[in-house]
Each structure stands twice: as C-alpha cells, then as structure tokens.
Design a protein around this motif. Structure first.
Motif, PDB file in Angstrom:
ATOM      1  N   LYS A 295      14.851  -9.745  -0.755  1.00 14.87           N
ATOM      2  CA  LYS A 295      14.365  -8.542  -0.323  1.00 14.87           C
ATOM      3  C   LYS A 295      12.614  -8.720  -0.641  1.00 14.87           C
ATOM      4  O   LYS A 295      12.094  -8.848  -1.513  1.00 14.87           O
ATOM      5  CB  LYS A 295      14.915  -7.117  -0.933  1.00 14.87           C
ATOM      6  CG  LYS A 295      13.883  -5.914  -0.584  1.00 14.87           C
ATOM      7  CD  LYS A 295      14.676  -4.629  -1.287  1.00 14.87           C
ATOM      8  CE  LYS A 295      13.998  -3.291  -0.713  1.00 14.87           C
ATOM      9  NZ  LYS A 295      14.513  -2.186  -1.516  1.00 14.87           N
ATOM     10  N   THR A 297       8.956  -7.305  -0.092  1.00 15.73           N
ATOM     11  CA  THR A 297       7.847  -6.001   0.114  1.00 15.73           C
ATOM     12  C   THR A 297       6.457  -6.602   0.053  1.00 15.73           C
ATOM     13  O   THR A 297       6.149  -7.240  -0.909  1.00 15.73           O
ATOM     14  CB  THR A 297       8.114  -5.137  -1.062  1.00 15.73           C
ATOM     15  OG1 THR A 297       9.766  -4.851  -1.036  1.00 15.73           O
ATOM     16  CG2 THR A 297       7.442  -4.021  -0.686  1.00 15.73           C
ATOM     17  N   HIS A 299       2.414  -5.052   0.621  1.00 18.84           N
ATOM     18  CA  HIS A 299       1.630  -4.005   0.693  1.00 18.84           C
ATOM     19  C   HIS A 299       0.257  -4.311   1.607  1.00 18.84           C
ATOM     20  O   HIS A 299      -0.500  -5.415   1.152  1.00 18.84           O
ATOM     21  CB  HIS A 299       1.093  -3.484  -0.690  1.00 18.84           C
ATOM     22  CG  HIS A 299       0.340  -2.387  -0.643  1.00 18.84           C
ATOM     23  ND1 HIS A 299      -0.613  -2.194  -1.807  1.00 18.84           N
ATOM     24  CD2 HIS A 299       0.172  -1.396   0.374  1.00 18.84           C
ATOM     25  CE1 HIS A 299      -1.446  -1.071  -1.177  1.00 18.84           C
ATOM     26  NE2 HIS A 299      -0.979  -0.507  -0.240  1.00 18.84           N
ATOM     27  N   GLU A 326      13.582   2.276  10.105  1.00 21.04           N
ATOM     28  CA  GLU A 326      14.360   1.047   9.557  1.00 21.04           C
ATOM     29  C   GLU A 326      14.863   0.642  10.883  1.00 21.04           C
ATOM     30  O   GLU A 326      15.574   1.238  11.825  1.00 21.04           O
ATOM     31  CB  GLU A 326      15.152   1.609   8.623  1.00 21.04           C
ATOM     32  CG  GLU A 326      16.483   0.507   8.032  1.00 21.04           C
ATOM     33  CD  GLU A 326      17.676   1.010   7.110  1.00 21.04           C
ATOM     34  OE1 GLU A 326      18.443   0.069   7.027  1.00 21.04           O
ATOM     35  OE2 GLU A 326      17.444   2.229   6.722  1.00 21.04           O
ATOM     36  N   HIS A 388       3.790  -0.133   3.378  1.00 20.99           N
ATOM     37  CA  HIS A 388       4.580  -1.494   2.943  1.00 20.99           C
ATOM     38  C   HIS A 388       5.526  -1.979   4.155  1.00 20.99           C
ATOM     39  O   HIS A 388       5.997  -1.151   4.846  1.00 20.99           O
ATOM     40  CB  HIS A 388       5.475  -0.970   1.773  1.00 20.99           C
ATOM     41  CG  HIS A 388       4.275  -0.682   0.699  1.00 20.99           C
ATOM     42  ND1 HIS A 388       3.711   0.527   0.396  1.00 20.99           N
ATOM     43  CD2 HIS A 388       4.029  -1.261  -0.360  1.00 20.99           C
ATOM     44  CE1 HIS A 388       2.870   0.536  -0.726  1.00 20.99           C
ATOM     45  NE2 HIS A 388       3.296  -0.697  -1.450  1.00 20.99           N
ATOM     46  N   VAL A 390       8.696  -4.159   4.560  1.00 21.81           N
ATOM     47  CA  VAL A 390      10.065  -4.553   3.546  1.00 21.81           C
ATOM     48  C   VAL A 390      10.764  -5.563   4.583  1.00 21.81           C
ATOM     49  O   VAL A 390      11.281  -4.817   5.465  1.00 21.81           O
ATOM     50  CB  VAL A 390      10.779  -3.391   3.050  1.00 21.81           C
ATOM     51  CG1 VAL A 390      11.870  -4.014   2.128  1.00 21.81           C
ATOM     52  CG2 VAL A 390       9.892  -2.490   2.161  1.00 21.81           C
ATOM     53  N   ASP A 392      14.434  -7.094   4.396  1.00 23.90           N
ATOM     54  CA  ASP A 392      15.954  -7.317   3.566  1.00 23.90           C
ATOM     55  C   ASP A 392      16.840  -7.712   4.269  1.00 23.90           C
ATOM     56  O   ASP A 392      17.228  -7.474   5.035  1.00 23.90           O
ATOM     57  CB  ASP A 392      16.208  -5.717   3.522  1.00 23.90           C
ATOM     58  CG  ASP A 392      17.308  -5.661   2.315  1.00 23.90           C
ATOM     59  OD1 ASP A 392      17.781  -6.684   1.879  1.00 23.90           O
ATOM     60  OD2 ASP A 392      17.760  -4.530   2.242  1.00 23.90           O
ATOM     61  N   THR A 413       6.056  -8.794  -3.448  1.00 27.18           N
ATOM     62  CA  THR A 413       6.996  -8.840  -4.308  1.00 27.18           C
ATOM     63  C   THR A 413       8.323  -9.438  -3.632  1.00 27.18           C
ATOM     64  O   THR A 413       8.593  -9.014  -2.635  1.00 27.18           O
ATOM     65  CB  THR A 413       7.023  -7.622  -4.959  1.00 27.18           C
ATOM     66  OG1 THR A 413       7.900  -6.540  -4.048  1.00 27.18           O
ATOM     67  CG2 THR A 413       6.273  -7.246  -5.717  1.00 27.18           C
ATOM     68  N   THR A 414       9.197 -10.469  -4.327  1.00 28.40           N
ATOM     69  CA  THR A 414      10.292 -10.913  -3.716  1.00 28.40           C
ATOM     70  C   THR A 414      11.301 -10.769  -4.750  1.00 28.40           C
ATOM     71  O   THR A 414      11.191 -11.170  -6.032  1.00 28.40           O
ATOM     72  CB  THR A 414      10.098 -12.437  -3.568  1.00 28.40           C
ATOM     73  OG1 THR A 414       9.164 -12.664  -2.682  1.00 28.40           O
ATOM     74  CG2 THR A 414      11.356 -13.027  -2.785  1.00 28.40           C
TER      75      THR A 414
END
Length: 439
Positions: A295, A297, A299, A326, A388, A390, A392, A413-414
């Motif tokens: 996942k 993310t 910014h 989504e 953000h 994301v 996934d 971030t991972t």
C-alpha cells in the motif's frame, strides 16, 4: 455478415455514431415471421456505436396483426480480456431502476431463491433490474397453460415460484443479484459514480478453457502452446496480430520485457492501429505474486509530483480519500505512466467514457456530479488541491517513483501487509497448490 466484411475491406464501417441529425444511419427493415401469431411482421436492425459498448447491433420486431413486439441487443465489439462478475445487494425500490446490460453469454443468479438463468438461453438486453425480473416471469409463464394440462403439480410449484419473483419486484424483501459474464461485456449501473457503490461489488477473473470454447475463442481440444524462453524475450520485441479495440480493424501488438530500476521486470504491450490511429498500451507484471501486499500513499505537495513514474498493475486499486473516490482493480488495466497520466485516465473513464452521462440514460444531477468530479481532478493535476493518492496492490506488483532515492521520501509511505482470505481468493491463490501436487 458479408456486408460488414465488404465495408471493412473498403476501409469504411457500417457502425455509425448515434446522432439525431445523421440521415444515413437508418435502420434496415426486414419482413419476418411473427412467432406469436405466425403472420408476417417487421424487424428493424440498426448497427451503431454507443459509449462503453463500442459497436452494437440493435434489433426490434413488431407485428401489426397481434401487436406483439420484441427488442434485442448484441455486442458487435471484441470480447474483453477478462470475465466479469457483478454482485448487487438489492435493498430498496430505487435499486430496481438500475440499468443493466446483460450479454448473451451472461449467467444471472438470485441465490436466495436458488434461481439461475443459464448463458445463451436469453438474448442480450439493455434493461433495468425490474425488467430482468419481468422477463424471467414472462418466460416461466409462457408454457404454464401446457403444464396445467399435462403436469398440474409442476405448474403449481412454478406458480409459487413466480409469486416469489413478483414479491421481489415489488420490493417486499431484499435479495442478491449476480451477473457473471465471461465475455466481460455486461454492465450494472453505479448511480453514485464516481463514488464507490457499497451495495455493488465488481470482480474480474481469468476465463477457463471451457469458457473460452463457449465464446468461440479457441477449441476445447486445443492444446496450450509452450511459452517462449524468458531469456530470449529480454532482447527482442515480439509482435502478434490482433484487432483494434476501437474500429476492429486488423492491427499489431508489440510486446517487450523491461527491467524497472529498483523494482522488477514488467511486460509492456502496445497496440497501434493504422486504420483509425488508435493507440493503447498495457503493462503486466513479469514476476511472481509477492508474499505481502503493498500500500503506497503519496501526499501531493508540489506540481512536480505529477511527473513521478508510476506502475499500476491490473490488481491495484486507487483511492483518493479527500474525494471519497475508489477505483477497483482491473478498471483501467495495467499502466506504466506518470501520476498525471493516471489521473487523466481516471477522468476519461469516469467522466468522458461513462455510458450513463449521455442519451436517455443521463440525468442532470448525475451529469453535474460527474462534471464537478472532473473539475476536481483538473485541480489536482494543476497542483491547486491538497490530496493523497493511495495505490493498494494486494499482489505487491505496483510501484511509485521515489524522487529522493536512495534517501526516504518524506511525502510517501510504503506499507507491507498480509492479504486477507478474500484478497487471496480474488488473486486465485487459495486454490493454488505448489507443493505435493502430484500426490
């Protein structure tokens, strides 16, 4: 079919865009037999293009003698790369008005009643959920007079079942509707687009050899050809013949195995059509499914983020929490592009190519909501909106460029996570046995 082939050879097309001002695109009228009164009626056939469905064949029959009528819709475009399953929890009367495209090859099920309409037993239709139930009731009632005379007990049971279907249509109780189409050409409306529909789940799957044989893609006894050696693919571009997804003219697809730095090998496929100029590309992972899902993310803080390289596998979902948006796996296929390119693809899919934003299917509220969503995507690409992104991917095969490498990216971030049973089921891993399979 000879007319279609002749038009394609001349470089033209018998499929015209829907337009009220196009006098050339008129239906063909054919006198044909009415199956209700066995007198002659009139069949009108129109070959046209509509959004999402590509080329379709619409036929309508009317009989002036007994007033019986019938309409059908058939897909004249290509079979999709994957099959598709729609599962809808029908909870209210409003859900009965959802528009549904049901192809010939689709199977319709209502698990609560143990009811199933097998594939190829009904012609394709463009209808609503209420229309599907009406059609099922009409089919069951058709032979009831004969059953009452020859098998009264069976007729009574069928009458009881028809009453259950009618109660579902009236909204007296909720039920589950499942449409499973291996051709991938069926569709169930999401009235909340571009937001996620909590009552509707969509899953894509790889067809079995038996389903390929039913669709006429290959014979049942056709043996799988041995795959090429991976080492020989790294230094060459493979080319194979296919058809253009837009105009269906013969085209060629190029395939190349590419190593992405700091990531893994991927397979890039690109199709160019010399007839209509359409170009498309798709990326598939060249490696195995990772032990853990990923996942990512990001910014978005600067306009330069739009130029980050991005690999989205076909198993990756995309989320934008600030927009409550989504996009499920396989919706836009595998992509090797930039972040800006991915946002453009999302906008085209939700706004420009949405079949329910034009024609009789559109409403002013829905069109305005989707237009507003497109404006928000434009603001994100212009750097005027703080959001953000994301990615996934339960298979762990997606990638987003770290512009600070080899140092950590402060805005990205991972996260590695263990897949759920449902995610493993979607990836086909629960039934996969890699050890002791010969026992």
């Amino acid at each position: 079919m000879s007319v279609i082939a002749e038009e394609n050879v001349r470089g033209g097309s018998v499929f015209k865009e829907i337009s009220a001002d196009d006098e050339d695109n008129q239906p063909t009228e054919i006198e044909s037999l009415c199956m209700n009164c066995y007198q002659n009626g009139m069949t009108r056939i129109l070959l046209t293009k509509i959004p999402f469905f590509k080329e379709i064949i619409i036929s309508s029959f009317t009989c002036p003698n007994c007033s019986w009528s019938n309409t059908e819709i058939q897909s004249a475009g290509r079979i999709q790369d994957q099959g598709i399953t729609y599962t809808l929890n029908v909870k209210s009367k409003q859900d009965m008005n959802r528009e549904v495209v049901k192809a010939d090859s689709a199977t319709t099920r209502i698990p609560e009643l143990d009811f199933e309409i097998p594939p190829y037993t009904q012609k394709g239709s463009l209808s609503t959920i209420e229309g599907l139930l009406d059609r099922a009731v009409a089919g069951l009632e058709q032979d009831q007079p004969l059953r009452n005379a020859t098998a009264p007990e069976v007729a009574v049971k069928i009458n009881e079942f028809i009453d259950k279907l009618k109660k579902l249509k009236e909204g007296e109780s909720g039920f589950t509707l499942v449409i499973d189409d291996p051709s991938g050409n069926s569709f169930v409306e999401n009235p909340f687009a571009p937001q996620k529909d909590e009552a509707l789940s969509v899953s894509h799957y790889k067809r079995t050899p038996q389903q390929d044989a039913q669709l006429g893609i290959k014979a049942e006894d056709e043996e799988e050809k041995p795959s090429n050696d991976i080492d020989s693919m790294r230094n060459e571009v493979l080319t194979f013949n296919t058809n253009c997804p837009e105009c269906n003219a013969p085209a060629s697809t190029n395939m190349k195995l590419v190593q992405i730095p700091h990531f893994k090998e991927v397979i890039i496929m690109a199709t160019n059509c010399d007839d209509c100029g359409h170009r498309t590309n798709e990326v598939k992972s060249g490696g195995a499914t990772e032990e853990l899902g990923t996942k990512i993310t990001l910014h978005l803080t600067d306009l330069s983020d739009m130029s980050r390289d991005l690999l989205k596998s076909e198993t990756c979902s995309i989320l934008i929490p600030e927009l409550e948006f989504e996009l499920g796996m396989a919706a836009v296929g595998g992509k090797f592009t930039t972040l800006e390119g991915l946002l453009k693809d999302i906008k085209d899919l939700i706004v420009s190519k949405n079949p329910f934003t034009c024609g009789d299917s559109s409403t002013s509220d829905r069109t305005e909501k989707l237009k507003l969503f497109g404006q928000k995507i434009d603001k994100i690409m212009a750097g005027d909106m703080d959001v953000h992104i994301v990615l996934d991917d339960p298979a762990g095969n997606s990638y987003l460029q770290n512009v600070y490498a080899p140092d950590p990216d402060p805005e990205m971030t991972t996260e590695k996570y263990t897949r759920t049973f449902e995610q493993n089921e979607d990836l086909g891993l629960n039934d996969m046995k890699t050890e002791g399979y010969q026992e």
